[in-house]
Scaffold this active site. Structure first.
Site, PDB file in Angstrom:
ATOM      1  CB  SER A 213      -4.500   2.060   3.686  1.00  0.00           C
ATOM      2  OG  SER A 213      -3.681   1.511   2.667  1.00  0.00           O
TER       3      SER A 213
ATOM      4  CE  LYS B 292      -4.564   1.945  -0.709  1.00  0.00           C
ATOM      5  NZ  LYS B 292      -3.925   0.630  -0.530  1.00  0.00           N
TER       6      LYS B 292
ATOM      7  CE  LYS C 163      -1.337   4.142   2.446  1.00  0.00           C
ATOM      8  NZ  LYS C 163      -1.366   3.061   3.465  1.00  0.00           N
TER       9      LYS C 163
ATOM     10  CB  SER D  75      -0.951   0.010   1.207  1.00  0.00           C
ATOM     11  OG  SER D  75      -2.073  -0.798   0.943  1.00  0.00           O
TER      12      SER D  75
END
Length: 440
Positions: A130, A69, A250, A66
């Site tokens: 997320s 992203k 993140k 993720s």
């Protein structure tokens, strides 16, 4: 005799053991050995300049999950800046996005098919919780389809200098989780990058769009459905691995990628970006990040290595031809500042590089020369020890222009003529003197 041989053998083994221990202790320790990070790859850098202060397997190509992203965050913010979309623009949820948002076992906020959500709502769902489906919804908005977006993301990765990045979807999921909607690659594929790539993406994100931190620092998202969704960055204030100054950025995890985390933290005006890839567990990505950030804040600070107006020893002037003066003073146009290890300021020396296009074959400038005219540049390099350099190779940090400190006008024709005559007779006199000297 047999007993003597046994004693000799034992002594030999002891000596060999001691020698090996001494050899191990005498060898220089690498940064990764010193920090003892339990992660496949890592990097730490100054967020303002991109100066790298630590790296471990930074170019190893690994899964990013993720953390992918951040690319969708970046592209969304670019589109907003360019007025292609707006924060309050409505996005109608497609059948696929709705299905994905309800898929079990994935990080998602439920999105209703046919219902409108604002860009801001989807961005928050992506950046804070997320949300995978929210990310796909934004990808569809930006490029028409996730397949088109993947091609765009790969192109943008090259533009940003992500040398090893390869996107096969927008969210960072395994393609097999996409319910048969595979934008690129096969059902077993995932997005990949190196730690250096991830750091480069994070560097561009927070420097080009500082507002991204206003979202990534939110510990809990209150969504329109009345529920609260937690941020997976457990180093934010109030969460279990709280770390002073952390406000992003993140997390990510899949079986292939392991546990990853890109963090950023600021203290007393100093901001670091750190990346941990393929840590041992969900918790260790935070404990290893703490080691990295502690190392940065405890051992490094930004120093002025050369002030404005600095003159390099032995090169304080440049010779000039056809000028009213025969030389001109040169100096730095700005200070050189960057992050170095505490107490290491004296380990750096200036390096002057002159612009060869400005000089004749004898290394001289030709008048007229204007005050402030660039004649080269100065950088600094360490006298000893390892220097990891900068994240962005063409970044101008650590390099400053060297300029003329004064005007030097071109001499008029009469002065130039007299110099020419003087030079001529000087050459004649020198030749004659040499000839006479040769007679004796």
């Amino acid at each position: 005799m047999k007993k003597v041989s046994q004693i000799t053998l034992i002594l030999t083994m002891m000596i060999a053991f001691i020698a090996s221990q001494f050899s191990f202790q005498a060898s220089p320790a690498h940064a990764e050995d010193t920090l003892g990070l339990k992660a496949e790859a890592a990097i730490l850098l100054d967020a303002k300049t991109g100066k790298i202060v630590y790296e471990k397997n930074a170019d190893a190509v690994l899964g990013v999950a993720s953390m992918s992203k951040m690319m969708t965050e970046y592209n969304t913010l670019v589109a907003i800046k360019e007025k292609k979309i707006t924060w309050d623009q409505k996005v109608k949820i497609s059948h696929y996005v709705h299905q994905l948002s309800a898929a079990p076992g994935l990080s998602n906020i439920g999105l209703t098919e046919g219902e409108d959500y604002t860009v801001k709502e989807l961005y928050e769902a992506m950046a804070i919780f997320s949300g995978n489906a929210a990310t796909v919804a934004l990808a569809e908005l930006l490029s028409g389809s996730e397949k088109n977006y993947v091609a765009f993301a790969n192109k943008k990765a090259k533009e940003l200098g992500l040398k090893h990045a390869r996107f096969v979807n927008a969210s960072g999921l395994v393609n097999s989780d996409l319910m048969g909607n595979i934008p690129a690659g096969t059902d077993k594929d995932e997005n990949i990058m190196s730690a250096r790539d991830v750091a480069t993406l994070a560097f561009h994100l927070i420097n080009d769009f500082p507002e991204a931190l206003e979202y990534s620092k939110i510990p809990k998202l209150k969504f329109r459905d009345g529920r609260e969704y937690p941020n997976f960055n457990w180093m934010l204030p109030g969460l279990i691995y709280e770390y002073k100054g952390v406000d992003g950025l993140k997390t990510g995890s899949t079986d292939f990628a392991g546990y990853c985390f890109t963090a950023t933290a600021v203290r007393d005006g100093q901001r670091f970006i750190s990346v941990i890839m393929k840590a041992d567990s969900k918790d260790s990505r935070f404990t290893e990040t703490r080691k990295l950030l502690d190392y940065g804040f405890s051992n490094f600070k930004t120093e002025t290595l050369l002030p404005t107006g600095y003159q390099v020893k032995g090169s304080k002037t440049l010779p000039i031809v056809k000028g009213k003066a025969d030389s001109v003073k040169i100096k730095t146009a700005a200070p050189i500042k960057f992050m170095i290890r505490n107490g290491d300021k004296k380990n750096y020396k200036p390096v002057l590089v002159l612009d060869k296009n400005k000089l004749n074959k004898d290394g001289e400038l030709t008048a007229p020369v204007k005050k402030g005219e660039t004649v080269g540049y100065v950088s600094v390099k360490p006298k000893s020890g390892q220097d990891y350099g900068y994240l962005i190779h063409d970044h101008k940090q650590g390099v400053v222009k060297v300029v003329a400190a004064e005007d030097v006008e071109k001499a008029n024709w009469f002065v130039l003529s007299m110099r020419g005559i003087g030079s001529f007779f000087g050459d004649v006199f020198h030749s004659a003197a040499s000839a006479i000297k040769g007679l004796f």
